[in-house]
Motif scaffolding. Structure first.
Motif, mmCIF file in Angstrom:
data_model
loop_
_atom_site.group_PDB
_atom_site.id
_atom_site.type_symbol
_atom_site.label_atom_id
_atom_site.label_comp_id
_atom_site.label_asym_id
_atom_site.label_seq_id
_atom_site.Cartn_x
_atom_site.Cartn_y
_atom_site.Cartn_z
ATOM 1 N N ILE A 109 31.069 38.256 38.462
ATOM 2 C CA ILE A 109 32.215 39.167 38.318
ATOM 3 C C ILE A 109 33.356 38.733 39.238
ATOM 4 C CG2 ILE A 109 33.000 41.537 38.722
ATOM 5 C CD1 ILE A 109 30.200 42.452 37.811
ATOM 6 N N LEU A 110 33.017 38.385 40.478
ATOM 7 C CA LEU A 110 34.053 37.959 41.421
ATOM 8 C C LEU A 110 34.709 36.644 40.998
ATOM 9 C CD1 LEU A 110 32.412 38.862 44.853
ATOM 10 C CD2 LEU A 110 34.203 40.094 43.634
ATOM 11 N N ASP A 111 34.003 35.852 40.200
ATOM 12 C CA ASP A 111 34.579 34.602 39.693
ATOM 13 C C ASP A 111 35.768 34.847 38.764
ATOM 14 O OD1 ASP A 111 33.475 32.339 40.822
ATOM 15 O OD2 ASP A 111 31.682 32.411 39.575
ATOM 16 N N VAL A 112 35.786 36.039 38.127
ATOM 17 C CA VAL A 112 36.861 36.313 37.153
ATOM 18 C C VAL A 112 37.762 37.472 37.609
ATOM 19 C CG1 VAL A 112 35.476 35.459 35.226
ATOM 20 C CG2 VAL A 112 35.391 37.890 35.784
ATOM 21 N N ILE A 113 37.538 37.970 38.839
ATOM 22 C CA ILE A 113 38.295 39.142 39.292
ATOM 23 C C ILE A 113 39.735 38.761 39.610
ATOM 24 C CG2 ILE A 113 37.819 38.910 41.764
ATOM 25 C CD1 ILE A 113 37.311 41.944 41.824
ATOM 26 N N GLU A 114 40.631 39.696 39.324
ATOM 27 C CA GLU A 114 42.037 39.515 39.688
ATOM 28 C C GLU A 114 42.230 39.882 41.166
ATOM 29 O OE1 GLU A 114 44.497 38.428 37.810
ATOM 30 O OE2 GLU A 114 43.376 38.261 35.941
ATOM 31 N N PRO A 115 43.101 39.159 41.892
ATOM 32 C CA PRO A 115 43.310 39.467 43.320
ATOM 33 C C PRO A 115 43.688 40.925 43.567
ATOM 34 C CG PRO A 115 44.310 37.360 42.776
ATOM 35 C CD PRO A 115 43.838 37.954 41.475
ATOM 36 N N SER A 116 44.483 41.514 42.667
ATOM 37 C CA SER A 116 44.887 42.914 42.845
ATOM 38 C C SER A 116 43.683 43.852 42.746
ATOM 39 C CB SER A 116 45.935 43.294 41.792
ATOM 40 O OG SER A 116 45.413 43.093 40.481
ATOM 41 N N GLN A 117 42.712 43.515 41.866
ATOM 42 C CA GLN A 117 41.513 44.335 41.722
ATOM 43 C C GLN A 117 40.564 44.127 42.905
ATOM 44 O OE1 GLN A 117 40.901 46.635 39.283
ATOM 45 N NE2 GLN A 117 42.985 46.215 38.585
ATOM 46 N N PHE A 118 40.561 42.906 43.434
ATOM 47 C CA PHE A 118 39.689 42.598 44.568
ATOM 48 C C PHE A 118 40.032 43.471 45.772
ATOM 49 C CE2 PHE A 118 38.716 40.152 48.428
ATOM 50 C CZ PHE A 118 37.388 39.864 48.216
ATOM 51 N N ILE A 119 41.321 43.670 46.019
ATOM 52 C CA ILE A 119 41.771 44.480 47.165
ATOM 53 C C ILE A 119 41.253 45.910 47.032
ATOM 54 C CG2 ILE A 119 43.809 45.462 48.288
ATOM 55 C CD1 ILE A 119 45.287 42.851 47.462
ATOM 56 N N ARG A 120 41.172 46.419 45.804
ATOM 57 C CA ARG A 120 40.773 47.810 45.571
ATOM 58 C C ARG A 120 39.287 48.045 45.883
ATOM 59 N NH1 ARG A 120 44.519 50.358 41.845
ATOM 60 N NH2 ARG A 120 42.849 51.664 41.032
ATOM 61 N N VAL A 121 38.488 47.003 45.758
ATOM 62 C CA VAL A 121 37.032 47.193 45.906
ATOM 63 C C VAL A 121 36.452 46.475 47.123
ATOM 64 C CG1 VAL A 121 36.705 47.502 43.421
ATOM 65 C CG2 VAL A 121 36.521 45.209 44.402
ATOM 66 N N GLN A 122 37.277 45.764 47.894
ATOM 67 C CA GLN A 122 36.736 44.891 48.942
ATOM 68 C C GLN A 122 35.945 45.646 50.007
ATOM 69 O OE1 GLN A 122 40.178 42.896 50.580
ATOM 70 N NE2 GLN A 122 40.638 44.552 52.012
ATOM 71 N N GLU A 123 36.404 46.836 50.384
ATOM 72 C CA GLU A 123 35.709 47.566 51.451
ATOM 73 C C GLU A 123 34.286 47.941 51.030
ATOM 74 O OE1 GLU A 123 36.126 51.598 54.197
ATOM 75 O OE2 GLU A 123 37.787 50.987 52.896
ATOM 76 N N THR A 124 34.166 48.595 49.865
ATOM 77 C CA THR A 124 32.849 49.003 49.369
ATOM 78 C C THR A 124 31.967 47.797 49.111
ATOM 79 O OG1 THR A 124 34.023 50.777 48.216
ATOM 80 C CG2 THR A 124 31.716 50.488 47.677
#
Length: 481
Positions: free
Chosen positions: A329-344
């Motif tokens: 999933i992280l291989d195809v994630i958009e940087p903007s979406q990554f920021i939203r979920v990085q903490e959890t």
């Protein structure tokens, strides 16, 4: 009547009340079963018909229909020696039909369709037998193979050639390949025989591609099978094959995605991760999830939160699978979406790294070997390093496996290169926190020690009072002369 022979009780079984058979049955040998009915009161005796390749064009269609009718006869394959001649005649006829429909042009005229569909339906549609092993484990035991496969395989091959023929006309075939037919086809996916499920997968995919009117119906009933599997039965043999079909279907979804497709992802595919037999279909499931995220990046956050919700707590094998899917999933994630979920996300990774099971910790640490994920971490190092630092530092000092310790040192070195100032700040802060924690621990131990002493003094005082009470006539209360 012969007396019933019982197996002798071993010495081990006398000592252990639970025999090994009750705990786990021995690996089952590959067996054959038949779901075809095993007896026909008026079995028709087959006689060989002329070869299709030798028939004149004027008689070809008539002979083709006769061969189809001949192949509607079902034989008992549980009896290996019964009606060998008839079985061979049918097998030869099926081979001829497969070859003829693959090479002949102009053969599929309208009157042929009902005969073809009748022959296919009579042969493949049947009630599947219950498993001979009630404790059947797909990962350990051999499947129960279909005894009638010598004929059934040729019927499936004929069906595929029929659907793929250049002369095939969906407008005519839709009278026979309808919703009822599809439902019966989907039920067959519960067959234990993997060879049959493989054919069914291809057949259903061809039907989905050629019959536009059945597409929504097929998706709906695959949805129903999965819900039944998740919440009721927990057993269905064809989950992997149905997911493989869905992978191709999802790839062809038009954008923007319909609400029903998003609901299917979040309410069906994500809960499939709770299955005890996840390892049998996890690769296909992960592929479907990634296909959805490549179609619509905004689904990344709810998908990741769903995965974290169902994260395994006690099964390390499943945890390793979840980590593998997370990396996909992280291989195809958009940087903007990554920021939203990085903490959890990184809080969960920190827990995985601190796992005493080295495979879980190792799989989590391999995320730092992925260049794209590493670039995302570098861009957001300020938010991720504070989450990870304490766990990495502590586990590097405590973990029993040297490989894990080496990997952690590599990760710490990477973080230090990304942001040395923050790394130094966190190192100093961590040491202060550790000293404060050690002081709290010492204070706690001292407090317990003092409480123990107070308790001992109290008990000693109670014992002295009891001794005084035991003296006769209150002698203990009199002052000495």
């Amino acid at each position: 009547m012969e007396p019933k022979v019982t197996s002798p009780i071993t010495a081990a079984e006398k000592v252990d009340g639970f025999s090994r058979k009750s705990v786990r049955r021995a690996r089952q040998r590959r067996s054959h079963g038949s779901s075809q009915f095993r007896y026909q009161s008026s079995q028709v005796e087959l006689t060989p018909l002329p070869l299709l390749k030798d028939a004149p064009v004027s008689e070809l269609h008539d002979l083709f229909c006769k061969k189809l009718q001949q192949c509607c006869i079902i034989f008992d394959f549980m009896d290996c020696v019964a009606d060998l001649k008839g079985k061979e005649i049918k097998r030869a006829a099926l081979n001829e039909l497969v070859e003829c429909i693959a090479t002949g042009r102009g053969l599929l005229i309208e009157p042929i369709y009902p005969e073809v569909m009748k022959m296919i339906s009579v042969n493949i549609f049947r009630t599947l037998p219950p498993s001979e092993n009630p404790e059947f484990d797909p990962e350990e035991d051999e499947p129960n193979l279909e005894a009638s496969w010598p004929h059934l395989q040729l019927v499936y091959e004929f069906f595929l050639r029929f659907l793929e023929s250049p002369d095939f006309q969906p407008a005519i075939a839709k009278r026979y390949i309808d919703q009822k037919f599809v439902l019966q086809l989907l039920e067959l996916f519960d067959s234990e025989d993997p060879r049959e499920r493989d054919f069914l997968k291809t057949v259903l995919h061809r039907i989905y591609g050629k019959f536009l009117g059945l597409r929504a119906f097929i998706r709906k009933h695959i949805n129903n099978i999965f819900l039944w599997f998740i919440y009721e039965s927990e057993h269905f043999n064809g989950v992997a094959e149905l997911l493989e079909i869905l992978g191709s279907i999802i790839n062809g979804f038009a954008l923007p995605l319909k609400a029903e497709h998003k609901q299917f992802l979040l309410k069906v595919l994500i809960p499939l991760h709770t299955s005890r037999t996840l390892s049998l279909f996890h690769a296909q499931l992960a592929y479907c999830i990634v296909q959805f995220l490549e179609k619509d990046a905004t689904l990344t956050e709810p998908v990741l939160r769903g995965l974290l919700k169902f994260w395994p707590k006690t099964c390390t094998q499943k945890e390793v699978m979840f980590l593998g899917e997370l990396e996909e999933i992280l291989d195809v994630i958009e940087p903007s979406q990554f920021i939203r979920v990085q903490e959890t996300l990184f809080k969960r990774l920190a827990k995985c790294i601190s796992s005493p099971h080295f495979q879980v910790a190792e799989r989590a640490l391999y995320f730092w070997n992925n260049e794209y994920i590493l670039s995302l971490i570098e861009e957001n190092c300020g938010g991720i390093l504070p989450i990870m630092f304490g766990t990495l530092y502590r586990v590097s000092k405590e973990h029993w496996n040297q490989t894990i310790v080496s990997l952690i040192y590599n990760v710490l070195k990477t973080f230090m290169e990304m942001n040395s100032a923050l790394f130094d700040e966190l190192t100093a802060s961590y040491k202060v926190d550790r000293q404060r924690e050690m002081k709290r621990e010492r204070d706690r131990e001292e407090l317990w020690r003092r409480l123990d002493e107070m308790q001992l003094r109290k008990l000693k005082g109670v014992d002295e009072l009891e001794e005084l009470d035991e003296l006769p006539n209150g002698q203990g209360l009199l002052c000495p002369d």
